[in-house]
Scaffold this motif. Structure first.
Motif, short mmCIF file in Angstrom:
data_model
loop_
_atom_site.label_atom_id
_atom_site.label_comp_id
_atom_site.label_asym_id
_atom_site.label_seq_id
_atom_site.Cartn_x
_atom_site.Cartn_y
_atom_site.Cartn_z
N PHE A 152 0.88 -1.17 0.00
CA PHE A 152 0.00 0.00 0.00
C PHE A 152 0.91 1.22 0.00
CE2 PHE A 152 -2.25 3.41 2.24
CZ PHE A 152 -3.37 3.52 1.44
N CYS A 153 0.80 2.05 -1.03
CA CYS A 153 1.67 3.21 -1.19
C CYS A 153 0.81 4.45 -1.38
CB CYS A 153 2.59 2.99 -2.39
SG CYS A 153 3.86 4.23 -2.62
N LYS A 154 1.18 5.52 -0.69
CA LYS A 154 0.41 6.77 -0.82
C LYS A 154 1.35 7.96 -0.85
CE LYS A 154 -0.75 8.06 3.84
NZ LYS A 154 -1.83 8.27 4.76
N PRO A 155 0.84 9.11 -1.34
CA PRO A 155 1.70 10.29 -1.42
C PRO A 155 1.97 10.89 -0.04
CG PRO A 155 -0.43 10.67 -2.52
CD PRO A 155 -0.47 9.31 -1.91
N ILE A 156 3.13 11.54 0.09
CA ILE A 156 3.46 12.34 1.27
C ILE A 156 3.40 13.80 0.82
CG2 ILE A 156 5.23 12.94 2.96
CD1 ILE A 156 6.46 10.19 2.54
N TYR A 157 2.76 14.64 1.63
CA TYR A 157 2.59 16.05 1.30
C TYR A 157 3.37 16.94 2.27
CZ TYR A 157 -1.35 14.47 -1.52
OH TYR A 157 -2.13 13.85 -2.46
N ASP A 158 3.82 18.10 1.77
CA ASP A 158 4.43 19.08 2.66
C ASP A 158 3.34 20.00 3.20
OD1 ASP A 158 3.84 20.97 0.65
OD2 ASP A 158 5.94 21.26 0.09
N SER A 159 3.73 21.02 3.97
CA SER A 159 2.75 21.91 4.60
C SER A 159 1.98 22.76 3.59
CB SER A 159 3.43 22.81 5.62
OG SER A 159 4.44 23.58 4.99
N ASN A 160 2.48 22.86 2.34
CA ASN A 160 1.78 23.60 1.28
C ASN A 160 0.96 22.69 0.39
OD1 ASN A 160 2.87 26.14 2.06
ND2 ASN A 160 4.79 25.58 1.04
N ASN A 161 0.77 21.44 0.81
CA ASN A 161 -0.01 20.44 0.09
C ASN A 161 0.62 20.03 -1.24
OD1 ASN A 161 -2.15 18.70 0.43
ND2 ASN A 161 -3.50 19.89 -0.90
N ASN A 162 1.96 20.12 -1.33
CA ASN A 162 2.69 19.63 -2.49
C ASN A 162 3.17 18.22 -2.20
OD1 ASN A 162 2.64 22.14 -3.96
ND2 ASN A 162 4.15 22.89 -2.50
N VAL A 163 3.09 17.34 -3.19
CA VAL A 163 3.61 15.98 -3.01
C VAL A 163 5.12 16.06 -2.94
CG1 VAL A 163 3.80 13.68 -4.04
CG2 VAL A 163 1.65 14.93 -4.21
N ILE A 164 5.70 15.45 -1.90
CA ILE A 164 7.15 15.47 -1.74
C ILE A 164 7.75 14.06 -1.74
CG2 ILE A 164 7.22 17.68 -0.54
CD1 ILE A 164 7.51 16.05 2.11
N GLY A 165 6.91 13.05 -1.89
CA GLY A 165 7.41 11.69 -1.92
C GLY A 165 6.30 10.69 -1.69
N THR A 166 6.70 9.47 -1.32
CA THR A 166 5.73 8.40 -1.08
C THR A 166 6.03 7.71 0.25
OG1 THR A 166 7.08 6.78 -2.29
CG2 THR A 166 5.35 7.93 -3.54
N ALA A 167 4.98 7.19 0.85
CA ALA A 167 5.08 6.35 2.04
C ALA A 167 4.44 5.03 1.69
CB ALA A 167 4.37 6.99 3.23
N SER A 168 5.10 3.94 2.07
CA SER A 168 4.52 2.64 1.75
C SER A 168 4.60 1.70 2.93
CB SER A 168 5.23 2.01 0.55
OG SER A 168 6.59 1.78 0.84
N VAL A 169 3.61 0.81 2.97
CA VAL A 169 3.57 -0.27 3.93
C VAL A 169 3.47 -1.55 3.11
CG1 VAL A 169 2.26 -1.35 5.79
CG2 VAL A 169 2.40 1.13 5.67
N SER A 170 4.36 -2.48 3.40
CA SER A 170 4.36 -3.75 2.67
C SER A 170 4.22 -4.88 3.67
CB SER A 170 5.68 -3.91 1.91
OG SER A 170 5.89 -2.82 1.06
N MET A 171 3.33 -5.82 3.35
CA MET A 171 3.12 -6.96 4.24
C MET A 171 3.31 -8.24 3.46
SD MET A 171 -0.08 -7.66 6.69
CE MET A 171 -0.36 -9.23 7.46
N GLU A 172 4.09 -9.14 4.06
CA GLU A 172 4.33 -10.42 3.39
C GLU A 172 3.00 -11.16 3.24
OE1 GLU A 172 7.34 -12.87 5.21
OE2 GLU A 172 8.61 -11.14 5.57
N GLY A 173 2.81 -11.75 2.09
CA GLY A 173 1.60 -12.52 1.83
C GLY A 173 0.58 -11.72 1.07
N GLN A 174 -0.45 -12.42 0.57
CA GLN A 174 -1.48 -11.76 -0.25
C GLN A 174 -2.75 -11.49 0.51
OE1 GLN A 174 -2.14 -13.86 -3.90
NE2 GLN A 174 0.02 -14.00 -4.37
N LYS A 175 -2.76 -11.76 1.81
CA LYS A 175 -3.97 -11.52 2.59
C LYS A 175 -4.16 -10.03 2.80
CE LYS A 175 -3.62 -15.94 4.79
NZ LYS A 175 -3.13 -16.67 5.91
N PRO A 176 -5.40 -9.54 2.75
CA PRO A 176 -5.64 -8.11 2.96
C PRO A 176 -5.27 -7.70 4.39
CG PRO A 176 -7.60 -9.21 2.13
CD PRO A 176 -6.60 -10.28 2.43
N PHE A 177 -4.98 -6.41 4.54
CA PHE A 177 -4.71 -5.87 5.87
C PHE A 177 -5.96 -5.97 6.73
CE2 PHE A 177 -1.73 -3.38 3.24
CZ PHE A 177 -0.55 -3.75 3.87
N LEU A 178 -5.77 -6.14 8.02
CA LEU A 178 -6.90 -6.20 8.96
C LEU A 178 -7.34 -4.81 9.35
CD1 LEU A 178 -5.59 -9.08 11.20
CD2 LEU A 178 -7.25 -9.23 9.40
#
Length: 178
Positions: A152-178
């Motif tokens: 799951f990857c989403k944008p990271i924003y600065d205080s002016n609402n500009n995209v400055i990068g990405t944050a991601s969470v990766s979980m081993e396996g194909q099961k959905p997050f709880l």
């Protein structure tokens, strides 16, 4: 003591003086930051972070992270931040194939030349260009075999609402997050 900062500096083969000069601060002050006897201001943390290619929030997460670190260490969950060039600025609970010294400041496709690296880079590019989260399952061929990661990857924003990068969470396996 900020062992992570000392380790990161040494992995990049830098001296305290080189980091201090790059951040425009006194070497003694930097040594105190490494030792944990002084906390940097957000400005100083940002300058050090820029020089070391990391996220400045690392300096301030120590007080907030204990419960999260306890819960996530050794779990099948990896968390990462990347800049707009998709270079890693922070990585937590990573697989042993993703050593910090190999990954911080670099894109995955600069380290691993395979189809999976390209797929992950495409996910991050989509997140930045469309400014919305993306979730996909990607299979990595690692030293201990192929591992499927639900990413799951989403944008990271600065205080002016500009995209400055990405944050991601990766979980081993194909099961959905709880």
């Amino acid at each position: 003591m900020r062992r992570w900062l000392i380790q990161l500096r040494k992995e990049q083969q830098l001296t305290q003086q080189e980091v201090a000069s790059g951040a425009h601060i006194d070497r003694a002050y930097y040594a105190q930051i490494e030792n944990g006897t002084r906390n940097p201001s957000m400005t100083v943390a940002s300058r050090i972070a820029y020089h070391l290619h990391i996220n400045p929030s690392l300096f301030f997460s120590e007080q907030l992270s204990d419960p999260f670190e306890t819960a996530l260490t050794g779990s099948p969950i990896t968390i990462a931040h990347c800049d707009l060039e998709h270079r890693y600025t922070w990585l937590f609970n990573n697989h042993s194939n993703f050593m910090l010294k190999k990954v911080i400041g670099k894109r995955l496709d600069e380290i691993f030349k395979d189809e999976t690296s390209t797929k992950l880079l495409d996910i991050k590019k989509t997140v930045v260009s469309e400014k919305k989260p993306v979730r996909k399952v990607v299979s990595f061929k690692l030293s201990d075999g192929a591992i499927d990661y639900d990413i799951f990857c989403k944008p990271i924003y600065d205080s002016n609402n500009n995209v400055i990068g990405t944050a991601s969470v990766s979980m081993e396996g194909q099961k959905p997050f709880l």
